[in-house]
Motif scaffolding. Structure first.
Motif, PDB file in Angstrom:
ATOM      1  N   ARG A 106       0.819  -1.222   0.000  1.00 57.11           N
ATOM      2  CA  ARG A 106       0.000   0.000   0.000  1.00 57.11           C
ATOM      3  C   ARG A 106       0.851   1.270   0.000  1.00 57.11           C
ATOM      4  N   ASN A 107       2.101   1.144   0.387  1.00 59.85           N
ATOM      5  CA  ASN A 107       3.001   2.300   0.495  1.00 59.85           C
ATOM      6  C   ASN A 107       4.268   2.042  -0.321  1.00 59.85           C
ATOM      7  N   PRO A 108       4.180   2.205  -1.638  1.00 59.18           N
ATOM      8  CA  PRO A 108       5.330   1.877  -2.500  1.00 59.18           C
ATOM      9  C   PRO A 108       6.584   2.696  -2.202  1.00 59.18           C
ATOM     10  N   ASN A 109       6.414   3.920  -1.702  1.00 61.85           N
ATOM     11  CA  ASN A 109       7.610   4.715  -1.367  1.00 61.85           C
ATOM     12  C   ASN A 109       8.388   4.064  -0.234  1.00 61.85           C
ATOM     13  N   THR A 112      10.157   1.007  -1.527  1.00 61.68           N
ATOM     14  CA  THR A 112      11.366   1.371  -2.270  1.00 61.68           C
ATOM     15  C   THR A 112      12.504   1.695  -1.316  1.00 61.68           C
ATOM     16  N   LYS A 113      12.203   2.467  -0.257  1.00 61.47           N
ATOM     17  CA  LYS A 113      13.237   2.800   0.735  1.00 61.47           C
ATOM     18  C   LYS A 113      13.784   1.531   1.397  1.00 61.47           C
ATOM     19  N   LEU A 114      12.900   0.610   1.722  1.00 64.51           N
ATOM     20  CA  LEU A 114      13.340  -0.646   2.341  1.00 64.51           C
ATOM     21  C   LEU A 114      14.197  -1.439   1.372  1.00 64.51           C
ATOM     22  N   ARG A 115      13.769  -1.510   0.135  1.00 64.18           N
ATOM     23  CA  ARG A 115      14.528  -2.264  -0.873  1.00 64.18           C
ATOM     24  C   ARG A 115      15.920  -1.651  -1.058  1.00 64.18           C
ATOM     25  N   GLU A 116      15.998  -0.319  -1.088  1.00 62.37           N
ATOM     26  CA  GLU A 116      17.295   0.348  -1.223  1.00 62.37           C
ATOM     27  C   GLU A 116      18.180   0.085  -0.006  1.00 62.37           C
ATOM     28  N   SER A 117      17.584   0.103   1.158  1.00 60.38           N
ATOM     29  CA  SER A 117      18.332  -0.164   2.392  1.00 60.38           C
ATOM     30  C   SER A 117      18.910  -1.583   2.374  1.00 60.38           C
TER      31      SER A 117
END
Length: 140
Positions: A106-109, A112-117
């Motif tokens: 529900r919160n793609p932003n 994305t932050k988690l994936r980058e981390s």
């Protein structure tokens, strides 16, 4: 099979005592009984493995607390308590993970932050990710 066992012995059997008498006509009861026996055997294997350890863990794990508690008179009681923790832990863990994944969807932003981390770390080191810890804490 664990779900089938829970449904049979927690929801159906207590309200219909005839299920036990006519279990040979109910294949799902037979499967549930076999699954319950397998789970019980697994709990006894955990107890046996703990006792066979050269130096049992002394770090406050659930198995240590159950094994060293004076509240249990028999291994049957210890096995029942371990089974309860297994079932309770299974459900709560599954629901927590499902909720976190749903919220990330529900919160793609945030996703994305988690994936980058996580992409900055080796998979073995993901448990050190501060962002992952925050996401899990928020999900709980």
């Amino acid at each position: 099979e664990l779900e089938l066992t829970l449904i049979e012995f927690a929801l159906k059997a207590p309200f219909n005592p005839l299920r036990a008498l006519f279990s040979w006509f109910l294949p799902e009861r037979g499967r549930a009984f076999a699954a319950a026996q397998n789970t019980k055997a697994m709990m006894f294997q955990i107890i046996k493995s703990y006792r066979n350890m050269k130096e049992p863990l002394n770090n406050g794990t659930i198995i240590q607390l159950v094994m060293e508690s004076d509240a249990f008179l028999t291994d049957e009681e210890r096995a029942a308590q371990l089974m309860e923790f297994l079932i309770a832990g299974h459900d709560t863990t599954a629901y927590t993970i499902a909720w976190i994944l749903l919220e990330l969807a529900r919160n793609p932003n945030e996703q994305t932050k988690l994936r980058e981390s996580l992409s900055q770390l080796d998979p073995e080191d993901w448990s050190r990710s501060e962002y992952l810890k925050k996401v899990v804490k928020e999900g709980m």
